[in-house]
Design a protein around this motif. Structure first.
Motif, PDB file in Angstrom:
ATOM      1  N   ASP A 398       0.829  -1.205   0.000  1.00  0.00           N
ATOM      2  CA  ASP A 398       0.000   0.000   0.000  1.00  0.00           C
ATOM      3  C   ASP A 398       0.866   1.259   0.000  1.00  0.00           C
ATOM      4  O   ASP A 398       0.552   2.249  -0.672  1.00  0.00           O
ATOM      5  CB  ASP A 398      -0.926   0.003   1.224  1.00  0.00           C
ATOM      6  N   ARG A 401       2.240   1.773  -3.521  1.00  0.00           N
ATOM      7  CA  ARG A 401       1.228   2.234  -4.461  1.00  0.00           C
ATOM      8  C   ARG A 401       0.894   3.716  -4.261  1.00  0.00           C
ATOM      9  O   ARG A 401       0.637   4.431  -5.233  1.00  0.00           O
ATOM     10  CB  ARG A 401      -0.024   1.368  -4.326  1.00  0.00           C
ATOM     11  N   GLU A 402       0.874   4.158  -3.020  1.00  0.00           N
ATOM     12  CA  GLU A 402       0.620   5.579  -2.796  1.00  0.00           C
ATOM     13  C   GLU A 402       1.846   6.418  -3.147  1.00  0.00           C
ATOM     14  O   GLU A 402       1.726   7.509  -3.717  1.00  0.00           O
ATOM     15  CB  GLU A 402       0.218   5.837  -1.347  1.00  0.00           C
ATOM     16  N   GLN A 405       2.663   7.420  -6.881  1.00  0.00           N
ATOM     17  CA  GLN A 405       1.861   8.502  -7.464  1.00  0.00           C
ATOM     18  C   GLN A 405       2.627   9.823  -7.460  1.00  0.00           C
ATOM     19  O   GLN A 405       2.392  10.704  -8.289  1.00  0.00           O
ATOM     20  CB  GLN A 405       0.554   8.663  -6.672  1.00  0.00           C
ATOM     21  N   GLU A 437       4.816  -1.211 -10.223  1.00  0.00           N
ATOM     22  CA  GLU A 437       3.679  -0.495  -9.646  1.00  0.00           C
ATOM     23  C   GLU A 437       3.533   0.890 -10.281  1.00  0.00           C
ATOM     24  O   GLU A 437       2.421   1.360 -10.519  1.00  0.00           O
ATOM     25  CB  GLU A 437       3.858  -0.360  -8.127  1.00  0.00           C
ATOM     26  N   ALA A 441       0.273   2.052 -12.389  1.00  0.00           N
ATOM     27  CA  ALA A 441      -0.542   3.007 -11.636  1.00  0.00           C
ATOM     28  C   ALA A 441      -1.187   4.005 -12.579  1.00  0.00           C
ATOM     29  O   ALA A 441      -0.586   4.454 -13.555  1.00  0.00           O
ATOM     30  CB  ALA A 441       0.325   3.736 -10.607  1.00  0.00           C
TER      31      ALA A 441
END
Length: 628
Positions: A398, A401-402, A405, A437, A441
């Protein structure tokens, strides 16, 4: 309704230096040929396409098509009416306006209000400053200045002041200068109570807040006395016709040139922080005035930074290291799309602001704080990772993935892979996993972030035509150059255009514009109102063509103006003769010299005369260039 006399409007146009006006809002750099260039204040762009021609008193943006004179610029950027813009420029350039009384068509506007409010604030600033320097009751203020590490010279540099406790001193002073109660109330300098008018600021230490031009438009006031009935530590001028807090940056008048030359702006949180930075040598520091840093503030800085070089212009935010500082940094990141330059954050580990840091460790420590800035995206990454338990596999995923960005926010794309490696190292994951990722994304803007504006369309020299090539096509280059010479130097072109007619232009757009120029007539001498007047008479499509013609430098602008204009117009006429020569030769080829001898001989004689005329124009062009 009072109308400004036309001759006074003309005088304003003659006296105004358009580049001086525009440089209050936009950083301009020399672009050759007498032109200056900067980032357009009317649309978002990374590459400067906003051109200013001081000699012609005209500006034009090749990106969005905005253009006009200094009056038009001020109207658009400040949201003023025509009369208000004229009045502001008249006040700045010393023109005394006269008014004709026309038929009332609406509520009467006070044409001199802005100048009166600015003058009242200037006098108020001087009054407050003298009180701080000389009044015995201002001792607490002077002691504060000393305690915060500043000397008398610093207080004078920032024109600090003291508001007397009595509550009527400033009102009495300004009314003695001829200002009305309404002027003082509307300007935020006074308020009305049960006992009459009283000073807005009483018993407080003051900082004058200035526009980028240096004019005082408001004040920031710090509580100094225990018996001050207003508990707020700081009071700022309320919104007035001249003070809009969302657009004001304290210290911008002192920092503007350094921001432009260094391509860096340092955002601090308070008045004393700005002072500390400037005293320490960080002369690009500014602060907001009682409000969070927002889009309007960013717009002001972008114009000064001229940040078309995406990897060198810097915005450096300084925040306290506490939770509030973290929130401020996150908010700044959410608005990062407003800048083309890199955005950084500088946080003092002990939570000190620049003023406290200077007191504790000296000037060098303030400079080091700014020098030790880190990219804002890296600061935000730290903030993100603290929310995850990186000892757990699902939490690591997690977090990755954040975090990936953030990579879309990195302006220098060559640094993206290095940032992905940093994420992998910080999270404790394989870099290939992080890259995967990142590739998978979907770009998702951070909360509150606006999508970046779409690129402006490529500018065209004229509106698209239903049939035939654009006026921007290469074959019309000489016609475009002729219009540029006529529009930019109409008084010089006047004596050279007697023989020029609509047939000298072949494109419909050029013909239409020339027709409008002919109808208006060319001035006998330099006329600051001629070009704006012509622009006002055109529709949007022709107005855009005029804007390009007025702003784009002539190709031979390094030579004397007289010679260039003469050569360009002679070239236009030479091409007309050349087209006629082609027509006559074509007819001669189709004419039998025996059966149609009279017609043949007449056309042959015309051809000889045209060839001589063409040589004459060629010699005129060469002669003009030799005289340059």
């Amino acid at each position: 309704m009072a109308l400004i006399k036309d001759e006074d409007i003309q005088l304003v146009r003659e006296r105004v230096r358009i580049d001086e006006v525009i440089e209050q809002y936009v950083t301009l750099r020399n672009a050759g040929g007498g032109a200056r260039k900067g980032l357009c204040p009317f649309h978002d762009e990374k590459t400067p396409s906003f051109n200013v021609r001081p000699a012609q008193g005209f500006y034009y943006c090749f990106g969005c098509g905005a253009g006009g004179d200094a009056i038009k610029f001020l109207r658009e950027i400040e949201g003023l009416s025509f009369a208000e813009a004229v009045e502001r420029l008249a006040g700045r350039y010393g023109v005394q306006l006269r008014y004709d009384e026309g038929t009332p068509v609406g509520p009467r506007r006070d044409p001199g209000q802005r100048q009166r409010l600015l003058e009242a604030h200037r006098l108020a600033g001087e009054f407050y400053h003298e009180a701080l320097m000389q009044s015995s009751e201002a001792q607490p203020g002077r002691q504060f200045v000393t305690d915060r590490g500043f000397d008398r010279a610093a207080a004078e540099m920032f024109a600090m002041g003291w508001a007397p406790r009595g509550g009527e001193a400033l009102v009495g002073h300004l009314k003695g200068k001829g200002f009305s109660d309404e002027d003082l109330i509307v300007g935020g300098l006074a308020a009305r109570g049960q006992r009459g008018l009283y000073d807005k600021f009483r018993g407080r230490l003051l900082w004058p807040i200035r526009e980028i031009s240096g004019e005082v438009i408001g004040f920031g006031a710090r509580r100094m006395l225990d018996d001050d009935r207003i508990e707020a530590k700081y009071l700022n001028t309320s919104e007035t016709p001249i003070y809009k807090k969302s657009q004001v940056l304290y210290g911008i008048d002192l920092a503007r040139r350094q921001i432009s030359s260094r391509s860096q702006a340092v955002i601090v949180e308070g008045y004393t922080d700005v002072m500390a930075c400037h005293q320490a040598g960080v002369t690009t520091a500014v602060a907001t005035c009682g409000t969070a840093f927002g889009e309007d503030h960013a717009r002001v800085l972008r114009r000064l930074l001229l940040d078309h070089d995406a990897f060198h212009g810097e915005i450096v935010f300084t925040f306290d290291g506490d939770e509030a500082g973290q929130r401020a940094a996150m908010k700044a990141f959410s608005g990062d799309e407003q800048f083309a330059g890199q955005t950084y954050v500088a946080v003092e580990p002990r939570g000190m602001d620049p003023c406290d840091l200077r007191l504790a460790d000296g000037d060098a420590a303030v400079r080091e704080l700014v020098a030790s800035r880190v990219p804002l995206y890296r600061f935000v990454l730290d903030n993100i990772l603290t929310r995850y338990d990186l000892d757990r596999g699902d939490q690591r995923i997690d977090a990755i993935r954040e975090s990936v960005q953030l990579a879309s926010a990195i302006r220098d794309k060559s640094k993206v892979d290095e940032f992905l490696r940093e994420i992998a190292s910080r999270v404790g994951a394989d870099v290939d996993q992080v890259r995967q990722e990142f590739r998978s994304a979907k770009p998702a803007p951070a909360a509150g972030r606006k999508a970046p504006p779409s690129a402006a369309p490529e500018p065209q020299a004229a509106p698209a035509q239903p049939v035939g090539p654009s006026f921007g096509a290469p074959q019309f280059a000489d016609e475009r150059e002729a219009l540029k010479a006529i529009v930019q130097f109409p008084h010089i072109a006047k004596e050279l255009t007697d023989d020029i007619g609509e047939n000298d232009f072949t494109h419909p757009v050029a013909q239409q514009l020339w027709h409008q120029i002919e109808a208006r007539g060319l001035p006998d001498g330099p006329d600051a109102g001629w070009l704006p007047g012509l622009a006002d008479s055109l529709d949007d499509s022709l107005g855009r063509v005029l804007g390009v013609a007025a702003a784009e430098p002539l190709h031979s602008s390094e030579r004397s103006t007289q010679a260039v204009v003469a050569a360009v117009l002679a070239r236009l006429q030479e091409l007309t003769v050349a087209r006629r020569i082609v027509e006559v030769k074509s007819k001669l080829q189709r004419t039998n010299p025996l059966d149609e001898s009279e017609q043949y001989n007449r056309m042959f004689g015309e051809l000889v005369a045209l060839e001589q005329q063409r040589r004459d124009f060629r010699e005129r062009i060469i002669g003009a260039m030799e005289q340059a």
